[in-house]
Design an enzyme around this catalytic site. Structure first.
Site, PDB file in Angstrom:
ATOM      1  N   LYS A  94     -43.573 -12.608  -0.256  1.00 48.50           N
ATOM      2  CA  LYS A  94     -44.608 -12.706  -1.415  1.00 48.50           C
ATOM      3  C   LYS A  94     -44.249 -11.786  -2.465  1.00 48.50           C
ATOM      4  O   LYS A  94     -43.562 -10.859  -2.342  1.00 48.50           O
ATOM      5  CB  LYS A  94     -45.960 -12.304  -0.822  1.00 48.50           C
ATOM      6  CG  LYS A  94     -46.499 -13.061   0.716  1.00 48.50           C
ATOM      7  CD  LYS A  94     -47.671 -12.510   1.072  1.00 48.50           C
ATOM      8  CE  LYS A  94     -48.435 -13.162   2.177  1.00 48.50           C
ATOM      9  NZ  LYS A  94     -47.657 -13.111   3.430  1.00 48.50           N
TER      10      LYS A  94
ATOM     11  N   ASP B  37     -39.547 -11.414   5.451  1.00 47.64           N
ATOM     12  CA  ASP B  37     -40.229 -10.812   4.159  1.00 47.64           C
ATOM     13  C   ASP B  37     -39.426 -10.640   2.921  1.00 47.64           C
ATOM     14  O   ASP B  37     -38.072 -10.574   3.232  1.00 47.64           O
ATOM     15  CB  ASP B  37     -41.261  -9.655   4.337  1.00 47.64           C
ATOM     16  CG  ASP B  37     -42.558  -9.878   5.085  1.00 47.64           C
ATOM     17  OD1 ASP B  37     -42.686 -11.348   5.218  1.00 47.64           O
ATOM     18  OD2 ASP B  37     -43.258  -8.775   5.520  1.00 47.64           O
TER      19      ASP B  37
ATOM     20  N   MET C 144     -48.903  -1.135  -3.279  1.00 47.57           N
ATOM     21  CA  MET C 144     -48.855  -2.231  -3.845  1.00 47.57           C
ATOM     22  C   MET C 144     -50.092  -2.175  -4.954  1.00 47.57           C
ATOM     23  O   MET C 144     -51.014  -2.749  -5.154  1.00 47.57           O
ATOM     24  CB  MET C 144     -49.527  -3.338  -2.757  1.00 47.57           C
ATOM     25  CG  MET C 144     -48.608  -3.762  -1.736  1.00 47.57           C
ATOM     26  SD  MET C 144     -49.237  -4.801  -0.546  1.00 47.57           S
ATOM     27  CE  MET C 144     -50.196  -3.974   0.303  1.00 47.57           C
TER      28      MET C 144
END
Length: 268
Positions: free
Chosen positions: A75, A52, A186
């Site tokens: 991402k 990641d 997030m």
């Protein structure tokens, strides 16, 4: 190393065939020395590392053997170049080819990390899979800024929320409960919407808020504010991901650290 005993050679003899596997590893908040001993051992045994963006990917990559294939599936907000289904397929395909696959994830694989989906994909394909826990950013990033997510006499509960979706009933209840700390992961891009939802639910505008950016790195910054002022102050400070948002009395300035500064930078 695991072997089966039924691969036949050209002379008709049996020889061992390596069995691939997948190990999901929690990389923690960033520094590689915050990973577990088991995580380091599994990385040393890996043939493939599927990494990641967050966590210790760069530091870990520098220490891998030259033959190890590193696949970047990281991402970014609004940019997901490798869909989850494709990540699942990568893990399964490499393991089926007899490789030891490490899926290196930031934080803990089972805390908003979609680790459960990857375990299910491996199980459905008959691939051996294990999970090695990591230090979740929901706890470790506030800690890096001197914020305990629980503290006797201040907060006795913790609620972790995915900021990419609307607040549910339980999240709104935790925001309004002075004995509970709410940690939003997030959530930077959605901060104005989340604040509006909380205020509309009756959460006080004076509720303390802290945003810890790039926790446990040399670029760590902490913005301390209140629910009513945090959107404007975050815009002025140009807060960006990755960041963890902490709502609750544990976020107030001066609880542990002897500073009343509203915005602080760390050289850690």
């Amino acid at each position: 190393m695991r072997f089966s005993l039924r691969r036949r050679t050209s002379r008709g003899m049996t020889a061992p065939t390596r069995v691939g596997r997948v190990d999901l590893i929690g990389g923690g908040p960033g520094p590689a020395d915050l990973m577990t001993v088991r995580a380091h051992r599994l990385l040393a045994e890996a043939d493939v590392v599927v990494a990641d963006r967050l966590g210790p990917a760069d530091e870990v990559r520098a220490g891998l053997a030259p033959h190890v294939l590193v696949v970047d599936v990281g991402k970014r907000p609004g940019h997901h170049p490798v869909p989850q289904a494709q990540i699942n397929a990568l893990l399964v395909d490499h393991a089926r080819a007899g490789r030891r696959v490490v899926r290196l994830k930031g934080g803990d694989p089972f805390v908003l990390g979609r680790g459960g989906e990857e375990v299910l994909a491996c199980q459905a394909a008959g691939i051996p899979v294990t999970v090695t826990p990591g230090v979740s950013s929901a706890i470790s990033v506030p800690q890096a800024a001197g914020i305990p997510v629980t503290h006797r006499g201040v907060a006795s509960g913790l609620h972790v929320v995915n900021g990419q979706g609307p607040f549910g009933v339980s999240a709104l209840a935790s925001l309004a409960d002075p004995s509970v700390t709410t940690v939003v992961l997030m959530g930077v891009a959605a901060l104005p919407r989340l604040v509006c939802e909380a205020l509309a639910h009756g959460v006080g505008a004076d509720r303390p808020v802290a945003i810890v950016e790039n926790g446990h790195t040399a670029h760590q910054r902490t913005l301390r504010s209140t629910l009513g002022a945090v959107v404007a102050e975050a815009e002025v400070a140009r807060v960006t991901n990755p960041a963890v948002i902490v709502v609750g009395d544990v976020a107030r300035a001066g609880l542990l650290l002897p500073t009343a500064a509203r915005f602080a930078e760390s050289s850690a």
